[in-house]
Design a protein around this motif. Structure first.
Motif, mmCIF file in Angstrom:
data_model
loop_
_atom_site.group_PDB
_atom_site.id
_atom_site.type_symbol
_atom_site.label_atom_id
_atom_site.label_comp_id
_atom_site.label_asym_id
_atom_site.label_seq_id
_atom_site.Cartn_x
_atom_site.Cartn_y
_atom_site.Cartn_z
ATOM 1 N N ARG A 170 8.460 7.643 -5.364
ATOM 2 C CA ARG A 170 7.081 8.044 -5.671
ATOM 3 C C ARG A 170 7.052 9.038 -6.829
ATOM 4 N NH1 ARG A 170 6.072 9.484 0.539
ATOM 5 N NH2 ARG A 170 8.124 10.368 0.039
ATOM 6 N N LEU A 171 8.029 9.929 -6.860
ATOM 7 C CA LEU A 171 8.127 10.877 -7.972
ATOM 8 C C LEU A 171 8.484 10.141 -9.255
ATOM 9 C CD1 LEU A 171 8.134 13.728 -9.115
ATOM 10 C CD2 LEU A 171 10.524 13.957 -8.370
ATOM 11 N N ILE A 172 9.383 9.173 -9.154
ATOM 12 C CA ILE A 172 9.772 8.389 -10.326
ATOM 13 C C ILE A 172 8.574 7.627 -10.880
ATOM 14 C CG2 ILE A 172 11.155 6.412 -11.101
ATOM 15 C CD1 ILE A 172 13.365 7.368 -9.215
ATOM 16 N N ALA A 173 7.771 7.033 -9.994
ATOM 17 C CA ALA A 173 6.570 6.315 -10.436
ATOM 18 C C ALA A 173 5.614 7.255 -11.160
ATOM 19 C CB ALA A 173 5.874 5.678 -9.231
ATOM 20 N N THR A 174 5.474 8.461 -10.633
ATOM 21 C CA THR A 174 4.579 9.444 -11.248
ATOM 22 C C THR A 174 5.055 9.838 -12.643
ATOM 23 O OG1 THR A 174 3.997 10.341 -9.074
ATOM 24 C CG2 THR A 174 3.548 11.731 -11.003
ATOM 25 N N THR A 175 6.338 10.132 -12.762
ATOM 26 C CA THR A 175 6.860 10.556 -14.068
ATOM 27 C C THR A 175 6.838 9.415 -15.076
ATOM 28 O OG1 THR A 175 9.118 10.144 -13.252
ATOM 29 C CG2 THR A 175 8.301 12.415 -13.150
ATOM 30 N N LEU A 176 7.045 8.191 -14.612
ATOM 31 C CA LEU A 176 6.957 7.049 -15.527
ATOM 32 C C LEU A 176 5.565 6.976 -16.150
ATOM 33 C CD1 LEU A 176 8.852 4.241 -13.545
ATOM 34 C CD2 LEU A 176 9.477 5.102 -15.819
ATOM 35 N N ILE A 177 4.545 7.128 -15.328
ATOM 36 C CA ILE A 177 3.159 7.020 -15.810
ATOM 37 C C ILE A 177 2.775 8.223 -16.662
ATOM 38 C CG2 ILE A 177 0.748 6.933 -15.115
ATOM 39 C CD1 ILE A 177 1.693 5.417 -12.575
ATOM 40 N N GLY A 217 5.299 1.992 -13.441
ATOM 41 C CA GLY A 217 4.929 3.054 -12.509
ATOM 42 C C GLY A 217 3.874 2.608 -11.516
ATOM 43 N N VAL A 218 2.862 1.900 -12.008
ATOM 44 C CA VAL A 218 1.804 1.390 -11.127
ATOM 45 C C VAL A 218 2.377 0.388 -10.133
ATOM 46 C CG1 VAL A 218 -0.309 0.015 -11.043
ATOM 47 C CG2 VAL A 218 -0.052 1.802 -12.782
ATOM 48 N N LEU A 219 3.232 -0.533 -10.623
ATOM 49 C CA LEU A 219 3.859 -1.523 -9.743
ATOM 50 C C LEU A 219 4.678 -0.839 -8.656
ATOM 51 C CD1 LEU A 219 4.701 -4.432 -9.018
ATOM 52 C CD2 LEU A 219 6.554 -4.213 -10.690
ATOM 53 N N LEU A 220 5.384 0.188 -9.031
ATOM 54 C CA LEU A 220 6.215 0.908 -8.072
ATOM 55 C C LEU A 220 5.358 1.578 -6.995
ATOM 56 C CD1 LEU A 220 9.111 1.603 -7.429
ATOM 57 C CD2 LEU A 220 8.968 3.546 -8.986
ATOM 58 N N PHE A 221 4.248 2.177 -7.396
ATOM 59 C CA PHE A 221 3.331 2.782 -6.433
ATOM 60 C C PHE A 221 2.792 1.726 -5.463
ATOM 61 C CE2 PHE A 221 2.354 6.781 -8.938
ATOM 62 C CZ PHE A 221 2.711 7.641 -7.905
ATOM 63 N N VAL A 222 2.436 0.559 -5.989
ATOM 64 C CA VAL A 222 1.890 -0.517 -5.148
ATOM 65 C C VAL A 222 2.929 -0.984 -4.139
ATOM 66 C CG1 VAL A 222 1.078 -2.906 -5.156
ATOM 67 C CG2 VAL A 222 0.225 -1.301 -6.873
ATOM 68 N N LEU A 239 8.838 -1.445 -0.540
ATOM 69 C CA LEU A 239 9.954 -0.570 -0.862
ATOM 70 C C LEU A 239 9.777 0.765 -0.156
ATOM 71 C CD1 LEU A 239 10.636 -0.871 -4.712
ATOM 72 C CD2 LEU A 239 12.151 -1.568 -2.849
ATOM 73 N N SER A 240 10.852 1.282 0.379
ATOM 74 C CA SER A 240 10.823 2.644 0.916
ATOM 75 C C SER A 240 11.016 3.617 -0.238
ATOM 76 C CB SER A 240 11.951 2.834 1.932
ATOM 77 O OG SER A 240 12.158 4.208 2.189
ATOM 78 N N PRO A 241 10.308 4.746 -0.228
ATOM 79 C CA PRO A 241 10.488 5.721 -1.307
ATOM 80 C C PRO A 241 11.911 6.273 -1.374
ATOM 81 C CG PRO A 241 9.178 6.643 0.479
ATOM 82 C CD PRO A 241 9.287 5.191 0.736
ATOM 83 N N HIS A 242 12.665 6.068 -0.282
ATOM 84 C CA HIS A 242 14.063 6.537 -0.241
ATOM 85 C C HIS A 242 15.018 5.366 -0.118
ATOM 86 C CE1 HIS A 242 12.336 10.518 0.284
ATOM 87 N NE2 HIS A 242 11.603 10.045 1.276
ATOM 88 N N ALA A 243 14.620 4.192 -0.629
ATOM 89 C CA ALA A 243 15.431 2.985 -0.506
ATOM 90 C C ALA A 243 16.859 3.216 -0.992
ATOM 91 C CB ALA A 243 14.789 1.847 -1.298
ATOM 92 N N GLY A 244 17.810 2.918 -0.134
ATOM 93 C CA GLY A 244 19.224 2.995 -0.496
ATOM 94 C C GLY A 244 19.830 4.376 -0.386
ATOM 95 N N GLU A 245 19.021 5.407 -0.234
ATOM 96 C CA GLU A 245 19.569 6.770 -0.243
ATOM 97 C C GLU A 245 20.452 7.066 0.950
ATOM 98 O OE1 GLU A 245 16.616 9.735 -0.671
ATOM 99 O OE2 GLU A 245 16.127 9.226 -2.733
ATOM 100 N N SER A 246 20.049 6.575 2.118
ATOM 101 C CA SER A 246 20.795 6.910 3.324
ATOM 102 C C SER A 246 22.203 6.375 3.292
ATOM 103 C CB SER A 246 20.067 6.366 4.560
ATOM 104 O OG SER A 246 19.953 4.962 4.484
#
Length: 291
Positions: free
Chosen positions: A117-124, A270-275, A282-289
Motif C-alpha cells: 500500500r505504501l509502494i502504491a502511494t509512492t508510485l502515484i 499504483g492505482v492497479l496495485l491499490f485495486v 494481493l496481500s499488502p505483505h505478500a511474500g514477507e512472512s
C-alpha cells in the motif's frame, strides 16, 4: 530462490534501475505477483551493484576526470576551484543524507517500507511530482527558446553545495520502495532549473557511492533465509548487462523526449496495485512472512 527467479529479478533490476519507475518497487511487485518470496532489501541492494557497475563503465571518462581532479585538489589548493574537483566534493556532500538515513531507518526499510500500500502511494505521488517537474521544465525550455536573452536552464557547472544537498535529500527519499532514485533526483533537478540531461547525469553519478556502500554493507546478509550466493551473483550479472543497455538508451531518450510516459505508467501501476490489494487479490505483505 531458484535460478529462474534470480534471472527474472536480475532482468527487472537492470530494466528499471535507471528509469524513473523504482527498481526496488518492481522487484518487490514481481515477487508478489509471481507468488515468490519477497527478495528483500539485501538482495535489492546487492543486485544494484551490477547496475552501478554499468554506470561506472558508461561514465568512466567523466568519473576518471572527476576523481583525478578531486585527488589533485587535496594536495594543490589552486585546483579547488576546478569544476571537476568541486563536483567530486559535491557527490560526497550529496551522499550524506542517504548515508545517515539509510543507517537510521534500516529496520523500516527492511520491514514497513515494503508494504504494498505504501509502494502504491509512492508510485502515484512521485509520478505526479515527476509529471509536474517535467511540464515546468518543458515550459521553461520553450520560453527560453522564444526569448534567447531569458534565463537558461542550469547545467552541472552551476551546481553548488545547496543544490547538491537538495539532490542528496531527494535521493534519500528513494529508501522507500516506489519513490525511485532517478525519479526523485531528476524531479528535484528539474524543479531547481537544471536541464534533463544534467539532472540525469548528476543523478547517476550521485548514486554511485550510496549504492556501492549499501551493496557491500548488505553482503553479510546473503545466505540467510531463502536468498543464496549463487542466484544473487547471477542476478547481479544479469542486472549489469541489461542495465548498461538501458542507461545508454535512456541518456539518448531524455535529450528529446518527455518523462510523461513514465508518469502515466507509475500512476496506472499504483492505482492497479491499490485495486488488487483492496479486492484481496494481493496481500499488502505478500511474500514477507516467507521472505
Amino acid at each position: 530462490m531458484s535460478w529462474f527467479e534470480s534471472f527474472v529479478l536480475g532482468l527487472v533490476q537492470g530494466l528499471t534501475e535507471f528509469l524513473p519507475v523504482s527498481s526496488s518497487a518492481h522487484l518487490r511487485l514481481t515477487a508478489a505477483f509471481a507468488g515468490w518470496h519477497d527478495p528483500g532489501a539485501a538482495f535489492t541492494a546487492i543486485t544494484q551493484i551490477g547496475t552501478e557497475t554499468a554506470v561506472l563503465i558508461y561514465f568512466r571518462k567523466d568519473i576518471a576526470t572527476i576523481l583525478s581532479a578531486w585527488f589533485r585538489s587535496l594536495r594543490d589548493k589552486s585546483m579547488r576551484g576546478d569544476h571537476d574537483a568541486q563536483l567530486g566534493w559535491l557527490v560526497i556532500v550529496g551522499s550524506i543524507p542517504i548515508g545517515v538515513l539509510g543507517v537510521t531507518l534500516k529496520d523500516q526499510i527492511e520491514g514497513p517500507f515494503r508494504d504494498l500500500r505504501l509502494i502504491a502511494t509512492t508510485l502515484i505521488v512521485m509520478g505526479v511530482v515527476l509529471g509536474v517537474a517535467d511540464r515546468l521544465a518543458a515550459r521553461a525550455e520553450r520560453e527560453t527558446g522564444r526569448h534567447t536573452a531569458g534565463n537558461h536552464r542550469k547545467t552541472l557547472k552551476d551546481l553548488g553545495v545547496k543544490d547538491g544537498l537538495i539532490y542528496g535529500v531527494c535521493q534519500a527519499m528513494a529508501l522507500i520502495p516506489g519513490v525511485s532514485r532517478s525519479g526523485a533526483t531528476i524531479s528535484g533537478g528539474l524543479l531547481m532549473g537544471y536541464t534533463r540531461e544534467s539532472a540525469a547525469r548528476y543523478s547517476f553519478l550521485l548514486a554511485i557511492p550510496a549504492v556501492l556502500a549499501s551493496g557491500v554493507y548488505e553482503l553479510k546478509d546473503v545466505g540467510e533465509g531463502h536468498v543464496a550466493w549463487g542466484p544473487t551473483i547471477f542476478a547481479t550479472v544479469i542486472a549489469f548487462v541489461v542495465g548498461y543497455a538501458v542507461i545508454a538508451w535512456f541518456m539518448k531518450f531524455i535529450t528529446t523526449k518527455s518523462f510523461m510516459p513514465f508518469v502515466y505508467y507509475r500512476v496506472a501501476l499504483g492505482v492497479l496495485l491499490f485495486v488488487l490489494v483492496s479486492m484481496g487479490v494481493l496481500s499488502p505483505h505478500a511474500g514477507e512472512s516467507a521472505g
